[in-house]
Design a protein around this motif. Structure first.
Motif, PDB file in Angstrom:
ATOM      1  N   ARG A 122      -4.029  -0.395  -2.991  1.00 29.22           N
ATOM      2  CA  ARG A 122      -3.034  -1.428  -2.707  1.00 29.22           C
ATOM      3  C   ARG A 122      -3.537  -2.283  -1.560  1.00 29.22           C
ATOM      4  O   ARG A 122      -3.782  -1.776  -0.459  1.00 29.22           O
ATOM      5  CB  ARG A 122      -1.701  -0.782  -2.328  1.00 29.22           C
ATOM      6  N   ARG A 146       2.267  -6.770   1.411  1.00 31.68           N
ATOM      7  CA  ARG A 146       2.324  -5.581   0.564  1.00 31.68           C
ATOM      8  C   ARG A 146       1.908  -5.957  -0.855  1.00 31.68           C
ATOM      9  O   ARG A 146       2.694  -6.519  -1.622  1.00 31.68           O
ATOM     10  CB  ARG A 146       3.733  -4.999   0.580  1.00 31.68           C
ATOM     11  N   HIS A 198       0.952  -1.868  -6.251  1.00 32.06           N
ATOM     12  CA  HIS A 198       0.235  -0.612  -6.460  1.00 32.06           C
ATOM     13  C   HIS A 198      -0.777  -0.777  -7.594  1.00 32.06           C
ATOM     14  O   HIS A 198      -0.503  -1.424  -8.606  1.00 32.06           O
ATOM     15  CB  HIS A 198       1.216   0.511  -6.799  1.00 32.06           C
ATOM     16  N   ASN A 199      -1.953  -0.201  -7.411  1.00 33.32           N
ATOM     17  CA  ASN A 199      -3.065  -0.339  -8.359  1.00 33.32           C
ATOM     18  C   ASN A 199      -3.508  -1.790  -8.509  1.00 33.32           C
ATOM     19  O   ASN A 199      -4.155  -2.150  -9.489  1.00 33.32           O
ATOM     20  CB  ASN A 199      -2.724   0.240  -9.732  1.00 33.32           C
ATOM     21  N   ASP A 237      -3.457   9.750   1.098  1.00 30.66           N
ATOM     22  CA  ASP A 237      -4.138   8.503   0.788  1.00 30.66           C
ATOM     23  C   ASP A 237      -5.208   8.206   1.832  1.00 30.66           C
ATOM     24  O   ASP A 237      -5.303   8.874   2.865  1.00 30.66           O
ATOM     25  CB  ASP A 237      -3.140   7.342   0.740  1.00 30.66           C
ATOM     26  N   TRP A 244      -6.706  -2.149   2.995  1.00 32.81           N
ATOM     27  CA  TRP A 244      -6.134  -1.552   1.796  1.00 32.81           C
ATOM     28  C   TRP A 244      -5.850  -0.071   1.995  1.00 32.81           C
ATOM     29  O   TRP A 244      -6.334   0.547   2.936  1.00 32.81           O
ATOM     30  CB  TRP A 244      -6.991  -1.762   0.547  1.00 32.81           C
ATOM     31  N   GLU A 279      -5.516   5.752  -3.293  1.00 30.18           N
ATOM     32  CA  GLU A 279      -5.310   7.150  -3.664  1.00 30.18           C
ATOM     33  C   GLU A 279      -6.665   7.725  -4.070  1.00 30.18           C
ATOM     34  O   GLU A 279      -7.358   7.132  -4.906  1.00 30.18           O
ATOM     35  CB  GLU A 279      -4.321   7.254  -4.824  1.00 30.18           C
TER      36      GLU A 279
END
Length: 264
Positions: A95, A105, A108-109, A160, A171, A174
């Motif tokens: 992210r 923000r 995600h991914n 993470d 960034w 995960e």
């Protein structure tokens, strides 16, 4: 793997020598050559084209068409090359948390990078404007210095990994591997949704011997030892000439881009 995949053609595309073995020195050489020859560029997103990360697509785009691409395409292509040379490599989902001007923000991914297993685990990224020039040691807790600045990986309590570049949180990722098709929905979202932060905008970047050349819409910025210098590419002819000069892509027309006065 793509049945028509030609390792030598890919190596020729990035001006790299075929490594004798899949080791750290070879990985460093390949990563640097990829960063210096295949640009990060979001032309497809600016034109509302939906890219994908299959072997066939990324090989055709990067090698045959001599294009660049977004983070997913570039790291998928690099993973294809690395696997063909005997490296153990997997994709990770991250992210983005900074857009070059301020923290934000990202989805995600929304960022894809690679984890390469050698004598230790490394994070490798050829699809990010502030990527390190060499692999980052995943378990290293201190500063990792690089031609592109100082990098630090912070392992969060949730498991993470966060990457700080010159003190800026860029960034969060995960660390467990993902299949490339896990990112297909995000690629579609980036290309089609008006709510995306970068919707309709053009970003491009390529590494040079002395630093980096970046484009944000019509603002071209040169980064070097003396700092950075930006200028607006006011006319379409100037834009097309500079885009081809630095990013190796000949444009028949210039996308309709928002007005910008600051570079990245």
């Amino acid at each position: 793997m793509h049945t028509d995949f030609d390792i030598d053609a890919y190596l020729d595309r990035i001006g790299a020598e075929r490594p004798k073995r899949p080791d750290y020195e070879a990985l460093c050489h390949l990563q640097e050559r990829h960063l210096m020859t295949v640009p990060f560029e979001t032309l497809s997103f600016a034109e509302r084209e939906i890219p994908n990360m299959t072997d066939e697509f990324v090989y055709d785009k990067i090698v045959r068409r001599r294009r660049g691409g977004g983070c997913g395409e570039l790291n998928a292509g690099f993973a294809l090359l690395l696997r063909s040379l005997g490296f153990r490599v997997g994709a990770l989902g991250g992210r983005v948390l900074h857009n070059g001007h301020a923290p934000f923000r990202g989805v995600h991914n929304g960022h894809v990078l690679l984890r390469v297993e050698l004598e230790r685990s490394y994070l490798v990224d050829v699809g990010f404007r502030w990527a390190s020039r060499r692999p980052l040691r995943l378990t290293e807790r201190g500063v990792q210095k690089d031609e592109h600045g100082e990098y630090r990986l912070v392992h969060t309590p949730e498991g993470d990994v966060e990457m700080f570049h010159d003190g800026v949180l860029r960034w969060r990722v995960e660390p467990h591997p993902r299949d490339l098709d896990d990112f297909e929905t995000v690629m579609w979202y980036f290309a089609t949704s008006p709510d995306v932060h970068s919707a309709g905008q053009l970003w491009a970047s390529v590494v040079t011997e002395t630093g980096r050349v970046s484009l944000f819409n019509r603002v071209l910025t040169h980064h070097g030892a003396g700092g950075k210098e930006s200028r607006v590419l006011a006319t379409d002819d100037e834009f097309k000439a500079e885009f081809e000069k630095w990013f190796g892509i000949a444009l028949s027309s210039v996308p309709d881009l928002p007005e910008s006065t600051h570079g990245i």
